[in-house]
Each structure stands twice: as C-alpha cells, then as structure tokens.
Design a protein around this motif. Structure first.
Motif, PDB file in Angstrom:
ATOM      1  N   ASP A 128       0.811  -1.212   0.000  1.00  0.00           N
ATOM      2  CA  ASP A 128       0.000   0.000   0.000  1.00  0.00           C
ATOM      3  C   ASP A 128       0.849   1.269   0.000  1.00  0.00           C
ATOM      4  N   SER A 129       2.087   1.168   0.482  1.00  0.00           N
ATOM      5  CA  SER A 129       2.986   2.320   0.517  1.00  0.00           C
ATOM      6  C   SER A 129       4.405   1.835   0.771  1.00  0.00           C
ATOM      7  N   PHE A 185      -5.810   0.456  -0.136  1.00  0.00           N
ATOM      8  CA  PHE A 185      -6.275   1.067  -1.383  1.00  0.00           C
ATOM      9  C   PHE A 185      -6.676   0.023  -2.412  1.00  0.00           C
ATOM     10  N   THR A 186      -5.937  -1.065  -2.498  1.00  0.00           N
ATOM     11  CA  THR A 186      -6.184  -2.077  -3.525  1.00  0.00           C
ATOM     12  C   THR A 186      -7.572  -2.696  -3.365  1.00  0.00           C
ATOM     13  N   SER A 187      -8.303  -2.751  -4.480  1.00  0.00           N
ATOM     14  CA  SER A 187      -9.648  -3.328  -4.485  1.00  0.00           C
ATOM     15  C   SER A 187      -9.756  -4.300  -5.647  1.00  0.00           C
ATOM     16  N   ILE A 188     -10.171  -5.540  -5.349  1.00  0.00           N
ATOM     17  CA  ILE A 188     -10.220  -6.609  -6.346  1.00  0.00           C
ATOM     18  C   ILE A 188     -11.634  -7.180  -6.393  1.00  0.00           C
ATOM     19  N   TYR A 262     -10.417   2.161 -11.401  1.00  0.00           N
ATOM     20  CA  TYR A 262     -11.050   1.700 -12.628  1.00  0.00           C
ATOM     21  C   TYR A 262     -12.563   1.920 -12.574  1.00  0.00           C
ATOM     22  N   PHE A 263     -13.176   2.025 -13.752  1.00  0.00           N
ATOM     23  CA  PHE A 263     -14.616   2.259 -13.813  1.00  0.00           C
ATOM     24  C   PHE A 263     -15.408   1.137 -13.162  1.00  0.00           C
ATOM     25  N   ASN A 264     -14.860  -0.080 -13.132  1.00  0.00           N
ATOM     26  CA  ASN A 264     -15.592  -1.201 -12.540  1.00  0.00           C
ATOM     27  C   ASN A 264     -15.472  -1.255 -11.015  1.00  0.00           C
ATOM     28  N   GLY A 265     -14.842  -0.241 -10.411  1.00  0.00           N
ATOM     29  CA  GLY A 265     -14.742  -0.185  -8.953  1.00  0.00           C
ATOM     30  C   GLY A 265     -13.458  -0.773  -8.399  1.00  0.00           C
ATOM     31  N   GLU A 266     -12.653  -1.421  -9.221  1.00  0.00           N
ATOM     32  CA  GLU A 266     -11.376  -1.952  -8.746  1.00  0.00           C
ATOM     33  C   GLU A 266     -10.349  -0.834  -8.613  1.00  0.00           C
TER      34      GLU A 266
END
Length: 363
Positions: A128-129, A185-188, A262-266
């Motif tokens: 994340d950092s 932050f990362t969203s999958i 991203y537009f898909n929320g990821e």
C-alpha cells in the motif's frame, strides 16, 4: 437467513444511525490468528440508487456467519464511506433480502463466491505504501503464510502491506450486485451476481413499511425511476489486456507511486520497483490516475488524470491485446501525453500540484 427489520427504520431515506458507526480501525494492525478480520460495506453508484437490506449474512468457511451492517447503501460504486464493527470469518457467499425504492422491488440475493479465489486472496497482503522499517524491495503482494513476520518487518512504523480490510457490496439496478475484496487502497472484484426479484412480496412490504413514516405508494411517488438500468455498470465490467507505462521527461526525475481507479470499482497501487515496468494484465478501463513523482528541481509532485468513459472505452475496445498506455508527464505545465498504442486519449481533467507525501529516497 433471518430478516433484521430494524434496518427498515433508516430508509426515509436517511442513512445510518450515528451511534452504530465506529471509528475506522488501523487496517495494517496485527490480526489475531489466521481468520480474516474486516469491515463489510454496502455501496451504490449514487444516492438516487440507494437500497436498504432487510436482513442477511455472509456464510463463512469457519461456520459462524458474518452479519451485514445496519442501514442503507451509501457512498460511490465500490466504496460506501461508512464503517461498522469488524467481522471475522472467510466469506464464501451472501444471503441478502433488500428493497430497491427506485424500482419498488424487493430482491433476494443468494450468491456463492469462488472459494479457491477467496482463499487465495485472504492469504495475501497487498503493498500500500513504501515501508519505513525495511529496505527490501517491495512486491505487489506477499503470501502471509510464507512470511508470517511481515507485520514486524514491513509495518513496524506504519502500513506498508495490508491484509484484507473490507468486503464491499455494490448494488446497481435490476438486481446487479458486485463484490470487492479490499486491501487498503487495492480493491479486487471477486464476482458479479444477480439478485432475484421477489414476486410475492406482500409480507416483506407489510413488515418493512410498518416501521417507517411513509407508505409504499408514497415511497414509489418519491423515488420510482422507470428508466433505471444496470447497463452502465454492466458495461464497466469490460476488461482488456493492457499495461500502463509512466514516462518522465528526463532521467533526473524520480517516479514513486501511482494509484489507479477503474470504472468497474477496482483499484490498483503501483509502487517501486514494479511501477517502472508493470506487468500486462486483464484490466478494466481506467477512470483516474494519481501519479507521485519528483521534478528535476527535487520538488515532490502529484499529477491527477481523470478519464471520460466513452472516450477512453472506445480507444481501449479498438486496441490490440497487450496494448501499452503511454503516460508522458510534463514538468513545464499540467498536460499529459496519453496514448494507447499511439492513439491519443483526451483526458477529462489533468491537475498537477505539489505533493505533501514523503518517500524513502536516498538519491
């Protein structure tokens, strides 16, 4: 599944009672045992598409189900902006009954998550950092079972690697439901599902509307939208194989990190060393970049780039598999040279400013 009709009282449509909200716990803190600990969030694309669960839970591998937070959906697509109490257990599905006022429909979601993918993700921590306690090169993620001491090594003075921190639901029109696993932050995205419309909903409606100050007819008059469609968010699901390449004007500048929404929320985080050469992957169409870098005058900068869906998607859809998104930064002004395999993309917004972030940088 038990219906929790205390939820119905919040739909006037107002949101969560303040007393039920808790301050966000540090997602990077050490977690007891191997059972994942996280918050559950309920999101929607916009306030006009708010829905309210009547009840539901998430079955887990460990047995005890995870309960949903109280109240209606909130926030934006993929992030509710609200926190409730932490939950424990490896989620393998969802059983939810909810009401959509803009459609005047009660839905039932019975979803099974891809278990092997879930087990893979809950065993990871994503970078994340920069780490303030380790000089080892970072990786995009680590397998926590293989590195049980990663918290003490990398997170001693702050969050560098984050384990699973949120399980987020996104409710769109026509029963479309998307689920993301978030690691800081990362969203999958782990799945897209379709809730079933409850045809015989008289009993649900009776119980739901008995606890609020409006009738079903009044609710429909206030919020019904006959044009509500899942098409927009269904289109956002499209993926293409491409790779981002951030290019600085000269060698005396430094590239630190970039966050991509991203537009898909990821969401994806690029850090050193792999930010210089990210791996090609199946990615959705990017919506926003935040690029952190240092100018030749040793000034920390952040360049924010926002894209329009149609403009960007038309170019991504026409590009060959494995295309490169070239992002040429400028120190002279706030422009960016944005091209996908030579085809220029006009950003909706480019904003450059000084950055208050500091980075581990011996140079």
């Amino acid at each position: 599944m038990r219906l929790n009709l205390h939820r119905r009282a919040v739909l006037a449509l107002g949101g969560l009672p303040l007393g039920l909200l808790l301050l966000r716990p540090p997602a990077w803190a050490a977690r007891p045992g191997k059972v994942p600990v996280y918050n559950v969030e309920l999101s929607h694309p916009a306030n006009a598409y708010r829905v309210t669960p009547l009840g539901g839970d998430l079955p887990t591998l460990e047995g005890p189900p995870v309960i949903l937070p109280y109240g209606s959906t909130s926030g934006t697509w993929g992030a509710s902006g609200k926190w409730w109490s932490e939950q424990r257990g490896t989620p393998v599905g969802a059983n939810i009954v909810y009401y959509s006022p803009y459609e005047d429909v009660f839905y039932r979601l019975k979803a099974g998550f891809p278990i092997e993918r879930v087990k893979e993700l809950v065993g990871r921590a994503y970078a994340d950092s920069d780490s303030e306690s380790s000089t080892k090169p970072l990786q995009p993620y680590i397998e926590t079972a293989a590195q049980p001491g990663y918290q003490a090594e990398y997170n001693r003075f702050g969050p560098s690697y984050r384990p699973l921190s949120q399980v987020v639901f996104g409710f769109a029109p026509e029963g479309m439901v998307v689920v993301w696993f978030c690691f800081g932050f990362t969203s999958i995205q782990i799945g897209e599902f379709r809730a079933e419309r409850i045809q015989d909903d008289a009993e649900y409606a009776r119980q739901f509307f008995a606890g609020i100050s409006v009738t079903r007819e009044e609710m429909r008059a206030r919020h019904f939208n006959p044009r509500a469609s899942a098409r927009t968010w269904q289109n956002y699901q499209m993926r293409y194989r491409w790779v981002p390449r951030i290019v600085l004007p000269t060698d005396d500048k430094k590239l630190y990190k970039a966050s991509i929404t991203y537009f898909n929320g990821e969401k994806e985080m690029l850090l050193r060393p792999w930010i210089a050469h990210p791996a090609p992957a199946e990615r959705a169409v990017p919506q926003e970049f935040n690029i952190f870098w240092r100018s030749s005058r040793r000034i920390g900068l952040v360049t924010r780039v926002v894209l329009d869906w149609k403009t960007a998607h038309d170019i991504f859809a026409a590009a060959p598999s494995g295309a490169t998104l070239h992002m040429g930064l400028s120190e002279v002004d706030d422009t960016i040279d944005l091209r996908l395999d030579g085809h220029r993309i006009e950003p909706l917004l480019v904003d450059g400013r000084r950055s208050g972030f500091t980075f581990t940088d011996p140079g």
